[in-house]
Design a protein around this motif. Structure first.
Motif, PDB file in Angstrom:
ATOM      1  N   MET A   1     -31.657   1.120   4.081  1.00 47.63           N
ATOM      2  CA  MET A   1     -31.167  -0.227   4.233  1.00 47.63           C
ATOM      3  C   MET A   1     -31.844  -1.083   3.174  1.00 47.63           C
ATOM      4  SD  MET A   1     -31.116  -2.558   7.636  1.00 47.63           S
ATOM      5  CE  MET A   1     -32.828  -2.653   7.976  1.00 47.63           C
ATOM      6  N   LEU A   2     -31.081  -1.577   2.240  1.00 44.74           N
ATOM      7  CA  LEU A   2     -31.637  -2.414   1.182  1.00 44.74           C
ATOM      8  C   LEU A   2     -31.315  -3.874   1.480  1.00 44.74           C
ATOM      9  CD1 LEU A   2     -30.569  -0.225  -1.839  1.00 44.74           C
ATOM     10  CD2 LEU A   2     -32.813  -0.365  -0.790  1.00 44.74           C
ATOM     11  N   TYR A   3     -32.145  -4.484   2.276  1.00 46.40           N
ATOM     12  CA  TYR A   3     -31.996  -5.890   2.618  1.00 46.40           C
ATOM     13  C   TYR A   3     -33.388  -6.486   2.606  1.00 46.40           C
ATOM     14  CZ  TYR A   3     -29.664  -9.870   4.753  1.00 46.40           C
ATOM     15  OH  TYR A   3     -29.133 -11.105   4.993  1.00 46.40           O
ATOM     16  N   PRO A   4     -33.556  -7.679   2.021  1.00 44.19           N
ATOM     17  CA  PRO A   4     -34.923  -8.183   1.823  1.00 44.19           C
ATOM     18  C   PRO A   4     -35.730  -8.347   3.111  1.00 44.19           C
ATOM     19  CG  PRO A   4     -33.277  -9.771   1.063  1.00 44.19           C
ATOM     20  CD  PRO A   4     -32.559  -8.542   1.479  1.00 44.19           C
ATOM     21  N   ASN A   5     -35.110  -8.792   4.181  1.00 43.52           N
ATOM     22  CA  ASN A   5     -35.843  -9.008   5.412  1.00 43.52           C
ATOM     23  C   ASN A   5     -35.616  -7.816   6.332  1.00 43.52           C
ATOM     24  OD1 ASN A   5     -37.033  -9.900   7.738  1.00 43.52           O
ATOM     25  ND2 ASN A   5     -36.132 -11.937   7.654  1.00 43.52           N
ATOM     26  N   ARG A   7     -36.493  -7.409   9.355  1.00 43.27           N
ATOM     27  CA  ARG A   7     -36.331  -7.762  10.758  1.00 43.27           C
ATOM     28  C   ARG A   7     -34.858  -7.975  11.116  1.00 43.27           C
ATOM     29  NH1 ARG A   7     -39.958 -12.595  12.807  1.00 43.27           N
ATOM     30  NH2 ARG A   7     -41.442 -11.313  11.687  1.00 43.27           N
ATOM     31  N   TYR A   8     -34.067  -8.370  10.143  1.00 42.12           N
ATOM     32  CA  TYR A   8     -32.655  -8.658  10.389  1.00 42.12           C
ATOM     33  C   TYR A   8     -31.784  -7.726   9.561  1.00 42.12           C
ATOM     34  CZ  TYR A   8     -34.647 -12.846  12.376  1.00 42.12           C
ATOM     35  OH  TYR A   8     -35.384 -13.715  13.125  1.00 42.12           O
ATOM     36  N   LEU A  14     -22.772  -4.889   8.510  1.00 45.19           N
ATOM     37  CA  LEU A  14     -22.135  -4.950   9.829  1.00 45.19           C
ATOM     38  C   LEU A  14     -20.622  -5.072   9.680  1.00 45.19           C
ATOM     39  CD1 LEU A  14     -22.157  -5.223  12.919  1.00 45.19           C
ATOM     40  CD2 LEU A  14     -22.468  -7.667  12.591  1.00 45.19           C
ATOM     41  N   LYS A  15     -20.175  -5.920   8.776  1.00 42.40           N
ATOM     42  CA  LYS A  15     -18.732  -6.094   8.583  1.00 42.40           C
ATOM     43  C   LYS A  15     -18.088  -4.800   8.088  1.00 42.40           C
ATOM     44  CE  LYS A  15     -18.979 -11.032   7.756  1.00 42.40           C
ATOM     45  NZ  LYS A  15     -18.906 -12.100   6.771  1.00 42.40           N
ATOM     46  N   LYS A  46     -28.281 -14.424  13.534  1.00 43.48           N
ATOM     47  CA  LYS A  46     -28.790 -13.342  12.703  1.00 43.48           C
ATOM     48  C   LYS A  46     -28.614 -12.009  13.423  1.00 43.48           C
ATOM     49  CE  LYS A  46     -32.063 -16.027  10.057  1.00 43.48           C
ATOM     50  NZ  LYS A  46     -33.454 -16.181   9.636  1.00 43.48           N
ATOM     51  N   ILE A  47     -28.368 -10.981  12.643  1.00 41.96           N
ATOM     52  CA  ILE A  47     -28.081  -9.649  13.179  1.00 41.96           C
ATOM     53  C   ILE A  47     -29.386  -8.864  13.276  1.00 41.96           C
ATOM     54  CG2 ILE A  47     -26.773  -7.532  12.777  1.00 41.96           C
ATOM     55  CD1 ILE A  47     -25.036  -9.285  10.869  1.00 41.96           C
ATOM     56  N   PRO A  48     -29.679  -8.248  14.433  1.00 43.35           N
ATOM     57  CA  PRO A  48     -30.850  -7.375  14.501  1.00 43.35           C
ATOM     58  C   PRO A  48     -30.702  -6.193  13.541  1.00 43.35           C
ATOM     59  CG  PRO A  48     -30.011  -7.860  16.690  1.00 43.35           C
ATOM     60  CD  PRO A  48     -29.013  -8.393  15.716  1.00 43.35           C
ATOM     61  N   PHE A  49     -31.816  -5.665  13.077  1.00 47.44           N
ATOM     62  CA  PHE A  49     -31.793  -4.617  12.056  1.00 47.44           C
ATOM     63  C   PHE A  49     -31.077  -3.357  12.533  1.00 47.44           C
ATOM     64  CE2 PHE A  49     -35.372  -3.541  14.647  1.00 47.44           C
ATOM     65  CZ  PHE A  49     -35.407  -2.170  14.651  1.00 47.44           C
ATOM     66  N   TRP A  50     -31.092  -3.092  13.823  1.00 47.59           N
ATOM     67  CA  TRP A  50     -30.584  -1.831  14.340  1.00 47.59           C
ATOM     68  C   TRP A  50     -29.068  -1.786  14.451  1.00 47.59           C
ATOM     69  CZ3 TRP A  50     -27.837  -2.594  18.753  1.00 47.59           C
ATOM     70  CH2 TRP A  50     -28.126  -3.733  19.503  1.00 47.59           C
ATOM     71  N   VAL A  51     -28.395  -2.937  14.381  1.00 46.86           N
ATOM     72  CA  VAL A  51     -26.941  -2.962  14.607  1.00 46.86           C
ATOM     73  C   VAL A  51     -26.173  -2.228  13.498  1.00 46.86           C
ATOM     74  CG1 VAL A  51     -24.935  -4.461  14.875  1.00 46.86           C
ATOM     75  CG2 VAL A  51     -27.071  -5.016  16.035  1.00 46.86           C
TER      76      VAL A  51
END
Length: 115
Positions: A1-5, A7-8, A14-15, A46-51
């Protein structure tokens, strides 16, 4: 998962993984309410990281189960677009899967059975 934060989760992820899944089924899969999932998709919450990760893993598991059962994935029909009209390409010719029998071998077997 390449997203800066970390936690989210990534809203674009997701889309992508929710594409084609009705909202009520998506909410059931994620064990959340439809309102919560629609808020995630709209970007109001905000979307949780696990979704996105859970949807990705469910998709991978589904593809693996289909592979184990011998069910080939459906191929999309490709076509060309010219002035707003879709021109479908002809379907590829299928190979003959029946085994070929040589005539000389078949004749030899007939001679053996008749002799």
């Amino acid at each position: 998962m390449l997203y800066p934060n970390k936690r989210y989760g990534n809203p674009e992820g997701l889309k992508y993984w929710a594409m084609g899944i009705p909202l009520n089924q998506l909410a059931y899969r994620l064990r959340r309410t439809e309102r919560c999932v629609s808020n995630w998709l709209d970007g109001t919450k905000k979307i949780p990281f696990w979704v996105p990760e859970l949807l990705r893993l469910q998709n991978m598991e589904h593809e693996h189960i289909m592979w184990q059962m011998g069910i080939a994935p459906l191929r999309k029909k490709l076509g060309l677009v010219d002035n707003g009209q879709i021109i479908l390409l002809p379907a590829p010719k299928r190979k003959n899967t029946t085994p070929e029998t040589r005539k000389d071998i078949a004749e030899m077997e007939l001679k053996r059975t008749n002799a």
